[in-house]
Scaffold this motif. Structure first.
Motif, PDB file in Angstrom:
ATOM      1  N   ASN A 163      -4.231   8.175  13.117  1.00 46.18           N
ATOM      2  CA  ASN A 163      -4.438   7.259  11.987  1.00 46.18           C
ATOM      3  C   ASN A 163      -3.415   6.138  11.902  1.00 46.18           C
ATOM      4  O   ASN A 163      -3.590   5.179  11.162  1.00 46.18           O
ATOM      5  CB  ASN A 163      -4.414   8.097  10.710  1.00 46.18           C
ATOM      6  N   GLY A 164      -2.335   6.277  12.662  1.00 46.06           N
ATOM      7  CA  GLY A 164      -1.303   5.232  12.628  1.00 46.06           C
ATOM      8  C   GLY A 164      -0.258   5.524  11.567  1.00 46.06           C
ATOM      9  O   GLY A 164      -0.400   6.415  10.742  1.00 46.06           O
ATOM     10  N   PRO A 165       0.819   4.738  11.574  1.00 44.52           N
ATOM     11  CA  PRO A 165       1.909   4.953  10.610  1.00 44.52           C
ATOM     12  C   PRO A 165       1.488   4.559   9.195  1.00 44.52           C
ATOM     13  O   PRO A 165       0.470   3.896   9.007  1.00 44.52           O
ATOM     14  CB  PRO A 165       3.015   4.023  11.126  1.00 44.52           C
ATOM     15  N   THR A 166       2.273   4.986   8.230  1.00 43.86           N
ATOM     16  CA  THR A 166       2.034   4.559   6.842  1.00 43.86           C
ATOM     17  C   THR A 166       2.094   3.037   6.781  1.00 43.86           C
ATOM     18  O   THR A 166       3.043   2.425   7.289  1.00 43.86           O
ATOM     19  CB  THR A 166       3.101   5.161   5.907  1.00 43.86           C
ATOM     20  N   PRO A 167       1.085   2.389   6.195  1.00 47.15           N
ATOM     21  CA  PRO A 167       1.088   0.925   6.148  1.00 47.15           C
ATOM     22  C   PRO A 167       2.258   0.386   5.310  1.00 47.15           C
ATOM     23  O   PRO A 167       2.802   1.098   4.463  1.00 47.15           O
ATOM     24  CB  PRO A 167      -0.242   0.569   5.463  1.00 47.15           C
ATOM     25  N   LYS A 168       2.634  -0.850   5.568  1.00 48.63           N
ATOM     26  CA  LYS A 168       3.597  -1.528   4.700  1.00 48.63           C
ATOM     27  C   LYS A 168       2.866  -1.939   3.423  1.00 48.63           C
ATOM     28  O   LYS A 168       1.643  -2.103   3.428  1.00 48.63           O
ATOM     29  CB  LYS A 168       4.152  -2.775   5.392  1.00 48.63           C
ATOM     30  N   ALA A 169       3.640  -2.154   2.375  1.00 44.30           N
ATOM     31  CA  ALA A 169       3.041  -2.487   1.079  1.00 44.30           C
ATOM     32  C   ALA A 169       2.104  -3.693   1.181  1.00 44.30           C
ATOM     33  O   ALA A 169       1.001  -3.688   0.624  1.00 44.30           O
ATOM     34  CB  ALA A 169       4.136  -2.749   0.054  1.00 44.30           C
ATOM     35  N   GLU A 170       2.514  -4.694   1.951  1.00 39.35           N
ATOM     36  CA  GLU A 170       1.690  -5.919   2.030  1.00 39.35           C
ATOM     37  C   GLU A 170       0.416  -5.714   2.854  1.00 39.35           C
ATOM     38  O   GLU A 170      -0.471  -6.563   2.852  1.00 39.35           O
ATOM     39  CB  GLU A 170       2.502  -7.103   2.568  1.00 39.35           C
ATOM     40  N   GLU A 171       0.309  -4.557   3.522  1.00 42.07           N
ATOM     41  CA  GLU A 171      -0.884  -4.274   4.324  1.00 42.07           C
ATOM     42  C   GLU A 171      -1.948  -3.492   3.550  1.00 42.07           C
ATOM     43  O   GLU A 171      -3.040  -3.258   4.054  1.00 42.07           O
ATOM     44  CB  GLU A 171      -0.490  -3.463   5.579  1.00 42.07           C
ATOM     45  N   ALA A 172      -1.632  -3.096   2.324  1.00 45.26           N
ATOM     46  CA  ALA A 172      -2.569  -2.267   1.548  1.00 45.26           C
ATOM     47  C   ALA A 172      -3.811  -3.062   1.169  1.00 45.26           C
ATOM     48  O   ALA A 172      -3.728  -4.224   0.776  1.00 45.26           O
ATOM     49  CB  ALA A 172      -1.886  -1.743   0.292  1.00 45.26           C
ATOM     50  N   TYR A 173      -4.972  -2.411   1.312  1.00 46.51           N
ATOM     51  CA  TYR A 173      -6.254  -3.051   0.982  1.00 46.51           C
ATOM     52  C   TYR A 173      -6.671  -2.813  -0.471  1.00 46.51           C
ATOM     53  O   TYR A 173      -7.669  -3.351  -0.930  1.00 46.51           O
ATOM     54  CB  TYR A 173      -7.384  -2.477   1.862  1.00 46.51           C
ATOM     55  N   ASP A 174      -5.973  -1.924  -1.170  1.00 44.96           N
ATOM     56  CA  ASP A 174      -6.397  -1.561  -2.527  1.00 44.96           C
ATOM     57  C   ASP A 174      -5.191  -1.072  -3.330  1.00 44.96           C
ATOM     58  O   ASP A 174      -4.181  -0.665  -2.750  1.00 44.96           O
ATOM     59  CB  ASP A 174      -7.462  -0.450  -2.449  1.00 44.96           C
ATOM     60  N   PRO A 175      -5.268  -1.114  -4.658  1.00 46.69           N
ATOM     61  CA  PRO A 175      -4.099  -0.773  -5.484  1.00 46.69           C
ATOM     62  C   PRO A 175      -3.674   0.689  -5.397  1.00 46.69           C
ATOM     63  O   PRO A 175      -2.501   1.008  -5.573  1.00 46.69           O
ATOM     64  CB  PRO A 175      -4.546  -1.117  -6.909  1.00 46.69           C
ATOM     65  N   LYS A 176      -4.605   1.595  -5.094  1.00 41.03           N
ATOM     66  CA  LYS A 176      -4.233   3.010  -5.057  1.00 41.03           C
ATOM     67  C   LYS A 176      -3.398   3.333  -3.820  1.00 41.03           C
ATOM     68  O   LYS A 176      -2.400   4.038  -3.901  1.00 41.03           O
ATOM     69  CB  LYS A 176      -5.491   3.882  -5.096  1.00 41.03           C
ATOM     70  N   LEU A 222      -1.547   1.216  -2.293  1.00 41.49           N
ATOM     71  CA  LEU A 222      -0.268   0.555  -2.573  1.00 41.49           C
ATOM     72  C   LEU A 222       0.638   1.449  -3.428  1.00 41.49           C
ATOM     73  O   LEU A 222       1.828   1.610  -3.138  1.00 41.49           O
ATOM     74  CB  LEU A 222      -0.512  -0.784  -3.277  1.00 41.49           C
ATOM     75  N   GLU A 223       0.036   2.020  -4.449  1.00 39.39           N
ATOM     76  CA  GLU A 223       0.779   2.913  -5.361  1.00 39.39           C
ATOM     77  C   GLU A 223       1.436   4.049  -4.573  1.00 39.39           C
ATOM     78  O   GLU A 223       2.613   4.380  -4.777  1.00 39.39           O
ATOM     79  CB  GLU A 223      -0.255   3.479  -6.351  1.00 39.39           C
ATOM     80  N   HIS A 224       0.695   4.663  -3.650  1.00 37.12           N
ATOM     81  CA  HIS A 224       1.237   5.796  -2.883  1.00 37.12           C
ATOM     82  C   HIS A 224       2.208   5.356  -1.797  1.00 37.12           C
ATOM     83  O   HIS A 224       3.164   6.070  -1.497  1.00 37.12           O
ATOM     84  CB  HIS A 224       0.089   6.637  -2.311  1.00 37.12           C
ATOM     85  N   ILE A 225       2.003   4.177  -1.238  1.00 38.12           N
ATOM     86  CA  ILE A 225       2.971   3.642  -0.263  1.00 38.12           C
ATOM     87  C   ILE A 225       4.322   3.462  -0.959  1.00 38.12           C
ATOM     88  O   ILE A 225       5.370   3.897  -0.460  1.00 38.12           O
ATOM     89  CB  ILE A 225       2.473   2.292   0.329  1.00 38.12           C
ATOM     90  N   LEU A 226       4.286   2.843  -2.143  1.00 37.62           N
ATOM     91  CA  LEU A 226       5.535   2.562  -2.872  1.00 37.62           C
ATOM     92  C   LEU A 226       6.206   3.842  -3.368  1.00 37.62           C
ATOM     93  O   LEU A 226       7.426   3.927  -3.436  1.00 37.62           O
ATOM     94  CB  LEU A 226       5.253   1.620  -4.050  1.00 37.62           C
ATOM     95  N   ALA A 227       5.401   4.867  -3.695  1.00 39.74           N
ATOM     96  CA  ALA A 227       5.961   6.115  -4.236  1.00 39.74           C
ATOM     97  C   ALA A 227       6.410   7.081  -3.143  1.00 39.74           C
ATOM     98  O   ALA A 227       7.016   8.119  -3.424  1.00 39.74           O
ATOM     99  CB  ALA A 227       4.916   6.803  -5.115  1.00 39.74           C
ATOM    100  N   GLY A 228       6.090   6.738  -1.875  1.00 39.97           N
ATOM    101  CA  GLY A 228       6.433   7.636  -0.773  1.00 39.97           C
ATOM    102  C   GLY A 228       5.523   8.854  -0.703  1.00 39.97           C
ATOM    103  O   GLY A 228       5.885   9.876  -0.120  1.00 39.97           O
TER     104      GLY A 228
END
Length: 304
Positions: free
Chosen positions: A24-37, A39-45
């Motif tokens: 599936n690849g590495p965890t995306p960077k925040a700016e790569e998120a396609y949707d707010p949810k 993004l929320e989990h990327i930022l929260a780890g």
């Protein structure tokens, strides 16, 4: 030759493309998120780990096999998210429609080309470029085609707006004998609790005459009321804002009386059982962190 036939969301399933979480690849960077949810989990780890998602999808695959469904999987692409097959194409009647998806995701379609190659080429269509439409926004209900869209003048600014008015018009022209009904959905770039990414995030039929619905997912109350009148208020299970956020309406029907659901959806699963459904409960909460659930990870090809 692969025969296609899908007229509704709940008839006995015979063939489906199930996504894959492998490589599936590495965890995306925040700016790569396609949707707010996401993004929320990327930022929260707390973004989902590949192994957990593989295990969840295998649990789903096991249930599909139990019901003797033919399951196709995408060819593996290195470091690439191939979980949400519903976005990349969909079948209406006996026609396979390739979606015009976000350009970054074009390779997902290539990975199921071996399946498309088994279909009569006359039955495979690709809409013109200005047409945006994703399978999560397309819902079949016998003579009806329900389509989620976003009619705001700021459509272009929303990466969460996936189906435009051209998409609705395209389907109307492709299927003149169907009643095409569009629904204007609530979108948010910043709060996943106020973002109906696709129609199946706030509504889905189950069985022959029932459905799961989130009233505040619709920008126009008239759209919500249309469904209430069509299905009958007593036949609709109304979910809360938090249940919508957790994707309660994004279950998946294998038959008119068999629903695959997330094991934590206690209130919904109890209601389904009380209404005579067999509920196949599986873990899918990690995949849900990407703002998609069971329906999003499937592309049905044939139902009875």
């Amino acid at each position: 030759m692969l025969e296609l036939k899908v007229n509704n969301e709940t008839s006995r399933l015979r063939a489906v493309v199930l996504g894959s979480a492998v490589d599936n690849g590495p965890t995306p960077k925040a700016e790569e998120a396609y949707d707010p949810k996401s993004l929320e989990h990327i930022l929260a780890g707390t973004y989902p780990k590949e192994l957990d998602m593989i295990n969840e999808m295998e649990a789903f695959n096991t249930v599909l096999k139990k019901y003797d469904v033919t399951v196709f999987r995408p060819e593996q692409i290195e470091n690439y998210n191939q979980i949400f097959t519903r976005d990349i194409g969909f079948v209406i009647d006996d026609v396979f429609v390739k979606s015009n998806i976000l350009p970054d995701r074009e390779r997902e379609l290539d990975a199921i080309q071996y399946v498309i190659d088994q279909i009569n080429p006359k039955k495979v269509v690709r809409p013109p470029e200005e047409v945006h439409i994703e399978g999560g926004d397309v819902m079949l209900w016998n003579e009806y085609i329900f389509i989620g869209t976003y009619k705001g003048s700021d459509y272009k600014e929303y990466i969460t707006a996936r189906t435009n008015v051209h998409g609705v018009q395209y389907i109307k022209e492709l299927f003149p004998n169907k009643i095409v009904k569009e629904f204007d959905l609530v979108k948010s770039k910043i709060d996943a609790r106020d973002n109906a990414l696709h129609l199946d995030c706030c509504f889905q039929p189950v069985g022959n005459d029932k459905g799961i619905i989130y009233k505040n997912g619709f920008r126009e109350e008239a759209d919500y009321l249309f469904l209430v009148h069509l299905f009958g208020k007593d036949n609709l299970f109304h979910i809360t804002r938090d249940e919508m956020y957790n994707m309660n309406s994004n279950v998946f029907s294998i038959d008119t009386n068999v629903v695959v659901s997330e094991r934590n959806f206690t209130r919904l699963n109890n209601w389904l059982r009380a209404n005579g459904f067999v509920v196949e409960e599986i873990p899918y909460a990690e995949i849900a962190k990407q703002e998609g659930l069971l329906r999003c990870t499937t592309l049905p090809l044939k139902r009875d």
